[in-house]
Design a protein around this motif. Sequence first.
Motif, PDB file in Angstrom:
ATOM      1  N   MET A 239       0.807  -1.212   0.000  1.00  0.00           N
ATOM      2  CA  MET A 239       0.000   0.000   0.000  1.00  0.00           C
ATOM      3  C   MET A 239       0.846   1.271   0.000  1.00  0.00           C
ATOM      4  SD  MET A 239      -2.818  -1.220   2.838  1.00  0.00           S
ATOM      5  CE  MET A 239      -3.698   0.342   2.897  1.00  0.00           C
ATOM      6  N   ARG A 240       1.915   1.299   0.834  1.00  0.00           N
ATOM      7  CA  ARG A 240       2.627   2.550   1.082  1.00  0.00           C
ATOM      8  C   ARG A 240       4.134   2.501   0.856  1.00  0.00           C
ATOM      9  NH1 ARG A 240      -1.433   6.086   0.697  1.00  0.00           N
ATOM     10  NH2 ARG A 240      -3.155   5.574   2.100  1.00  0.00           N
ATOM     11  N   GLY A 241       4.718   1.319   0.784  1.00  0.00           N
ATOM     12  CA  GLY A 241       6.161   1.245   0.610  1.00  0.00           C
ATOM     13  C   GLY A 241       6.878   0.770   1.862  1.00  0.00           C
ATOM     14  N   PRO A 242       8.213   0.625   1.807  1.00  0.00           N
ATOM     15  CA  PRO A 242       8.966  -0.012   2.892  1.00  0.00           C
ATOM     16  C   PRO A 242       9.018   0.765   4.201  1.00  0.00           C
ATOM     17  CG  PRO A 242      10.450   0.800   1.178  1.00  0.00           C
ATOM     18  CD  PRO A 242       9.067   0.901   0.636  1.00  0.00           C
ATOM     19  N   VAL A 243       9.213   2.091   4.141  1.00  0.00           N
ATOM     20  CA  VAL A 243       9.332   2.847   5.398  1.00  0.00           C
ATOM     21  C   VAL A 243       8.039   2.817   6.208  1.00  0.00           C
ATOM     22  CG1 VAL A 243       9.765   5.110   6.422  1.00  0.00           C
ATOM     23  CG2 VAL A 243      11.196   4.304   4.526  1.00  0.00           C
TER      24      VAL A 243
ATOM     25  N   CYS B 251      11.366  -2.847  14.543  1.00  0.00           N
ATOM     26  CA  CYS B 251      12.096  -2.232  13.425  1.00  0.00           C
ATOM     27  C   CYS B 251      13.290  -3.096  13.030  1.00  0.00           C
ATOM     28  CB  CYS B 251      12.562  -0.836  13.802  1.00  0.00           C
ATOM     29  SG  CYS B 251      11.248   0.394  13.949  1.00  0.00           S
ATOM     30  N   LEU B 252      14.020  -3.580  14.033  1.00  0.00           N
ATOM     31  CA  LEU B 252      15.161  -4.445  13.755  1.00  0.00           C
ATOM     32  C   LEU B 252      14.722  -5.715  13.044  1.00  0.00           C
ATOM     33  CD1 LEU B 252      18.122  -5.342  14.031  1.00  0.00           C
ATOM     34  CD2 LEU B 252      17.561  -6.157  16.341  1.00  0.00           C
ATOM     35  N   PHE B 253      13.643  -6.333  13.516  1.00  0.00           N
ATOM     36  CA  PHE B 253      13.137  -7.555  12.885  1.00  0.00           C
ATOM     37  C   PHE B 253      12.723  -7.291  11.434  1.00  0.00           C
ATOM     38  CE2 PHE B 253      11.667  -9.253  17.280  1.00  0.00           C
ATOM     39  CZ  PHE B 253      12.948  -9.714  17.523  1.00  0.00           C
ATOM     40  N   CYS B 254      12.096  -6.129  11.202  1.00  0.00           N
ATOM     41  CA  CYS B 254      11.702  -5.783   9.831  1.00  0.00           C
ATOM     42  C   CYS B 254      12.918  -5.609   8.937  1.00  0.00           C
ATOM     43  CB  CYS B 254      10.875  -4.497   9.827  1.00  0.00           C
ATOM     44  SG  CYS B 254       9.182  -4.671  10.408  1.00  0.00           S
ATOM     45  N   LEU B 255      13.935  -4.956   9.458  1.00  0.00           N
ATOM     46  CA  LEU B 255      15.156  -4.749   8.675  1.00  0.00           C
ATOM     47  C   LEU B 255      15.833  -6.085   8.368  1.00  0.00           C
ATOM     48  CD1 LEU B 255      16.567  -1.578  10.463  1.00  0.00           C
ATOM     49  CD2 LEU B 255      15.568  -1.712   8.169  1.00  0.00           C
ATOM     50  N   LEU B 256      15.787  -6.996   9.316  1.00  0.00           N
ATOM     51  CA  LEU B 256      16.335  -8.335   9.073  1.00  0.00           C
ATOM     52  C   LEU B 256      15.557  -9.047   7.976  1.00  0.00           C
ATOM     53  CD1 LEU B 256      17.109  -9.675  12.666  1.00  0.00           C
ATOM     54  CD2 LEU B 256      18.758  -9.305  10.816  1.00  0.00           C
TER      55      LEU B 256
END
Length: 242
Positions: free
Chosen positions: A144-148, A203-208
Amino acid sequence: MQAPSTGRLSHASALAGAVGILVFANLANNLWFPSWILVTAPVCTGLLVLLLFRAGGDRADLGLARGSLGTGARWALALIGIVAAGYLCAAALPATRHLFEDTRNEGLTGAEVLLKSFVMVPVGTVLLEEVAFRGVLYGLILRMRGPVPAIVWSSLLFGLWHILPSLDLASDKPALNSTFGGSVIGTVLVELGTVLFTAAAGCLFCLLRRRSNSLLAPMGLHWATNSWGYVFGYLIGALTHG
Protein backbone atom coordinates in the motif's frame (compact mmCIF):
# COMPACT_ATOMS: atom_id res chain seq x y z
CA MET A 1 -2.74 0.61 -4.70
CA GLN A 2 -4.18 -1.95 -7.07
CA ALA A 3 -7.95 -2.32 -7.27
CA PRO A 4 -9.10 -5.72 -6.04
CA SER A 5 -10.45 -8.17 -8.55
CA THR A 6 -13.87 -9.77 -8.12
CA GLY A 7 -14.01 -11.75 -4.88
CA ARG A 8 -10.70 -10.35 -3.69
CA LEU A 9 -10.27 -8.20 -0.60
CA SER A 10 -8.79 -4.74 -0.87
CA HIS A 11 -5.50 -4.21 0.92
CA ALA A 12 -7.18 -1.81 3.34
CA SER A 13 -9.91 -4.32 4.19
CA ALA A 14 -7.36 -7.08 4.72
CA LEU A 15 -5.29 -4.77 6.94
CA ALA A 16 -8.34 -3.88 9.06
CA GLY A 17 -9.23 -7.56 9.34
CA ALA A 18 -5.69 -8.43 10.38
CA VAL A 19 -5.71 -5.81 13.14
CA GLY A 20 -9.06 -7.15 14.34
CA ILE A 21 -7.71 -10.70 14.51
CA LEU A 22 -4.68 -9.49 16.46
CA VAL A 23 -6.85 -7.60 18.96
CA PHE A 24 -8.81 -10.80 19.55
CA ALA A 25 -5.61 -12.89 19.84
CA ASN A 26 -4.06 -10.45 22.31
CA LEU A 27 -7.11 -10.49 24.57
CA ALA A 28 -7.54 -14.25 24.26
CA ASN A 29 -3.91 -15.10 24.97
CA ASN A 30 -3.52 -12.68 27.89
CA LEU A 31 -6.96 -12.35 29.52
CA TRP A 32 -9.68 -14.69 28.29
CA PHE A 33 -8.12 -18.14 27.87
CA PRO A 34 -4.30 -17.99 27.98
CA SER A 35 -4.04 -21.74 28.56
CA TRP A 36 -5.33 -22.24 25.00
CA ILE A 37 -2.51 -20.27 23.38
CA LEU A 38 -1.21 -23.32 21.48
CA VAL A 39 -4.60 -23.43 19.76
CA THR A 40 -5.46 -19.76 19.35
CA ALA A 41 -2.02 -18.74 18.08
CA PRO A 42 -1.88 -21.19 15.13
CA VAL A 43 -5.56 -20.58 14.27
CA CYS A 44 -5.09 -16.80 14.24
CA THR A 45 -1.88 -17.23 12.24
CA GLY A 46 -3.76 -19.21 9.62
CA LEU A 47 -6.52 -16.60 9.42
CA LEU A 48 -3.95 -13.84 8.95
CA VAL A 49 -2.25 -15.69 6.11
CA LEU A 50 -5.65 -16.33 4.52
CA LEU A 51 -6.40 -12.59 4.63
CA LEU A 52 -3.11 -11.79 2.93
CA PHE A 53 -3.75 -14.29 0.15
CA ARG A 54 -7.36 -13.09 -0.27
CA ALA A 55 -5.93 -9.59 -0.81
CA GLY A 56 -3.71 -10.85 -3.63
CA GLY A 57 -0.61 -11.49 -1.56
CA ASP A 58 1.70 -14.43 -2.02
CA ARG A 59 4.55 -16.25 -0.29
CA ALA A 60 6.97 -13.45 -1.18
CA ASP A 61 4.72 -10.90 0.57
CA LEU A 62 4.72 -13.18 3.59
CA GLY A 63 8.52 -13.44 3.51
CA LEU A 64 8.50 -17.17 2.76
CA ALA A 65 9.24 -17.33 -0.95
CA ARG A 66 10.87 -20.65 -1.82
CA GLY A 67 13.92 -18.99 -3.32
CA SER A 68 14.79 -17.17 -0.09
CA LEU A 69 14.26 -19.98 2.43
CA GLY A 70 17.88 -21.12 2.32
CA THR A 71 19.25 -17.64 2.88
CA GLY A 72 16.74 -17.01 5.63
CA ALA A 73 17.64 -20.26 7.38
CA ARG A 74 21.34 -19.36 7.34
CA TRP A 75 20.59 -15.95 8.79
CA ALA A 76 18.41 -17.54 11.47
CA LEU A 77 21.06 -20.05 12.53
CA ALA A 78 23.74 -17.36 12.69
CA LEU A 79 21.54 -15.09 14.81
CA ILE A 80 20.61 -17.92 17.16
CA GLY A 81 24.31 -18.59 17.72
CA ILE A 82 25.13 -14.92 18.27
CA VAL A 83 22.35 -14.51 20.86
CA ALA A 84 23.46 -17.67 22.66
CA ALA A 85 27.02 -16.34 22.83
CA GLY A 86 25.80 -12.98 24.14
CA TYR A 87 23.63 -14.61 26.79
CA LEU A 88 26.53 -16.84 27.84
CA CYS A 89 28.72 -13.79 28.40
CA ALA A 90 25.94 -12.03 30.34
CA ALA A 91 25.39 -15.12 32.49
CA ALA A 92 29.09 -15.40 33.24
CA LEU A 93 29.42 -11.81 34.48
CA PRO A 94 28.18 -11.05 38.03
CA ALA A 95 27.16 -7.55 36.97
CA THR A 96 24.62 -8.83 34.44
CA ARG A 97 23.73 -12.27 35.79
CA HIS A 98 20.86 -10.90 37.88
CA LEU A 99 19.07 -9.76 34.72
CA PHE A 100 18.02 -13.38 34.11
CA GLU A 101 16.02 -13.49 37.36
CA ASP A 102 12.25 -13.65 36.83
CA THR A 103 9.70 -14.70 39.45
CA ARG A 104 7.48 -16.17 36.71
CA ASN A 105 10.08 -18.87 36.11
CA GLU A 106 10.84 -19.80 39.71
CA GLY A 107 10.26 -23.46 40.45
CA LEU A 108 10.18 -24.56 36.82
CA THR A 109 11.61 -28.01 36.18
CA GLY A 110 14.00 -28.75 33.34
CA ALA A 111 11.16 -30.37 31.38
CA GLU A 112 8.98 -27.28 31.82
CA VAL A 113 11.79 -25.03 30.61
CA LEU A 114 12.20 -27.22 27.52
CA LEU A 115 8.44 -27.07 26.92
CA LYS A 116 8.48 -23.29 27.16
CA SER A 117 11.58 -22.89 25.00
CA PHE A 118 10.82 -25.37 22.24
CA VAL A 119 7.01 -25.48 22.14
CA MET A 120 5.37 -22.50 23.83
CA VAL A 121 7.74 -19.84 22.50
CA PRO A 122 7.99 -21.00 18.86
CA VAL A 123 4.30 -21.92 18.48
CA GLY A 124 2.57 -19.57 20.92
CA THR A 125 4.75 -16.50 20.43
CA VAL A 126 7.16 -16.48 17.49
CA LEU A 127 4.89 -18.06 14.88
CA LEU A 128 1.97 -15.70 15.46
CA GLU A 129 3.97 -12.53 16.05
CA GLU A 130 6.38 -12.91 13.14
CA VAL A 131 3.73 -13.99 10.64
CA ALA A 132 1.49 -11.16 11.86
CA PHE A 133 3.89 -8.23 12.15
CA ARG A 134 6.80 -9.03 9.82
CA GLY A 135 4.72 -11.12 7.44
CA VAL A 136 1.10 -10.08 6.92
CA LEU A 137 1.04 -6.50 8.26
CA TYR A 138 4.44 -5.67 6.78
CA GLY A 139 3.49 -7.23 3.45
CA LEU A 140 0.14 -5.45 3.20
CA ILE A 141 1.49 -2.03 4.18
CA LEU A 142 4.46 -2.53 1.86
CA ARG A 143 2.06 -3.01 -1.04
CA MET A 144 0.00 0.00 0.00
CA ARG A 145 2.63 2.55 1.08
CA GLY A 146 6.16 1.24 0.61
CA PRO A 147 8.97 -0.01 2.89
CA VAL A 148 9.33 2.85 5.40
CA PRO A 149 5.64 2.98 6.40
CA ALA A 150 5.61 -0.84 6.47
CA ILE A 151 8.48 -0.86 8.96
CA VAL A 152 7.15 2.01 11.08
CA TRP A 153 3.50 0.96 11.37
CA SER A 154 4.06 -2.77 11.80
CA SER A 155 6.66 -2.01 14.50
CA LEU A 156 4.42 0.48 16.30
CA LEU A 157 1.63 -2.09 16.39
CA PHE A 158 4.15 -4.66 17.64
CA GLY A 159 5.00 -2.33 20.53
CA LEU A 160 1.33 -1.83 21.42
CA TRP A 161 0.81 -5.61 21.24
CA HIS A 162 3.05 -5.95 24.30
CA ILE A 163 1.02 -3.74 26.65
CA LEU A 164 -1.08 -6.56 28.13
CA PRO A 165 1.74 -9.14 28.44
CA SER A 166 3.94 -6.66 30.34
CA LEU A 167 1.42 -5.34 32.90
CA ASP A 168 3.12 -7.24 35.75
CA LEU A 169 6.67 -6.94 34.43
CA ALA A 170 7.76 -4.42 37.07
CA SER A 171 6.95 -6.87 39.86
CA ASP A 172 7.97 -10.07 38.04
CA LYS A 173 11.54 -8.96 37.28
CA PRO A 174 13.58 -8.30 40.44
CA ALA A 175 15.93 -6.04 38.47
CA LEU A 176 12.95 -3.77 37.68
CA ASN A 177 10.98 -4.28 40.88
CA SER A 178 13.60 -2.56 43.04
CA THR A 179 13.21 0.62 40.97
CA PHE A 180 9.71 0.59 39.46
CA GLY A 181 7.70 -2.00 41.40
CA GLY A 182 4.84 -1.15 43.74
CA SER A 183 3.68 2.12 42.20
CA VAL A 184 1.33 3.25 39.45
CA ILE A 185 3.97 5.59 38.03
CA GLY A 186 6.49 2.76 38.00
CA THR A 187 4.07 0.52 36.13
CA VAL A 188 3.34 3.25 33.58
CA LEU A 189 7.04 3.87 33.02
CA VAL A 190 7.72 0.16 32.55
CA GLU A 191 4.79 -0.10 30.13
CA LEU A 192 6.01 2.89 28.13
CA GLY A 193 9.53 1.51 28.10
CA THR A 194 8.25 -1.88 26.99
CA VAL A 195 6.26 -0.40 24.10
CA LEU A 196 9.23 1.67 22.93
CA PHE A 197 11.68 -1.18 23.31
CA THR A 198 9.52 -3.72 21.50
CA ALA A 199 8.71 -1.20 18.76
CA ALA A 200 12.45 -0.69 18.26
CA ALA A 201 12.91 -4.46 18.24
CA GLY A 202 10.15 -4.65 15.63
CA CYS A 203 12.10 -2.23 13.42
CA LEU A 204 15.16 -4.45 13.75
CA PHE A 205 13.14 -7.55 12.88
CA CYS A 206 11.70 -5.78 9.83
CA LEU A 207 15.16 -4.75 8.67
CA LEU A 208 16.34 -8.34 9.07
CA ARG A 209 13.43 -9.55 6.99
CA ARG A 210 14.20 -6.92 4.35
CA ARG A 211 17.95 -7.62 4.33
CA SER A 212 17.59 -11.41 4.16
CA ASN A 213 14.41 -11.31 2.06
CA SER A 214 13.04 -13.95 4.40
CA LEU A 215 10.80 -14.15 7.47
CA LEU A 216 13.05 -16.90 8.85
CA ALA A 217 15.73 -14.41 9.90
CA PRO A 218 13.59 -12.42 12.36
CA MET A 219 11.93 -15.65 13.47
CA GLY A 220 15.33 -17.04 14.44
CA LEU A 221 16.34 -13.92 16.37
CA HIS A 222 12.94 -13.69 18.07
CA TRP A 223 13.06 -17.32 19.17
CA ALA A 224 16.63 -17.00 20.41
CA THR A 225 16.06 -13.89 22.53
CA ASN A 226 13.04 -15.46 24.22
CA SER A 227 14.02 -19.11 24.54
CA TRP A 228 17.68 -18.72 25.46
CA GLY A 229 16.49 -16.42 28.27
CA TYR A 230 14.49 -19.29 29.77
CA VAL A 231 17.34 -21.76 29.30
CA PHE A 232 20.07 -19.58 30.78
CA GLY A 233 17.81 -18.38 33.58
CA TYR A 234 17.10 -21.98 34.55
CA LEU A 235 20.77 -22.98 34.37
CA ILE A 236 21.87 -20.01 36.49
CA GLY A 237 19.20 -20.84 39.08
CA ALA A 238 20.22 -24.51 39.14
CA LEU A 239 23.90 -23.65 39.60
CA THR A 240 23.20 -20.97 42.21
CA HIS A 241 20.78 -22.95 44.36
CA GLY A 242 22.28 -26.38 43.79
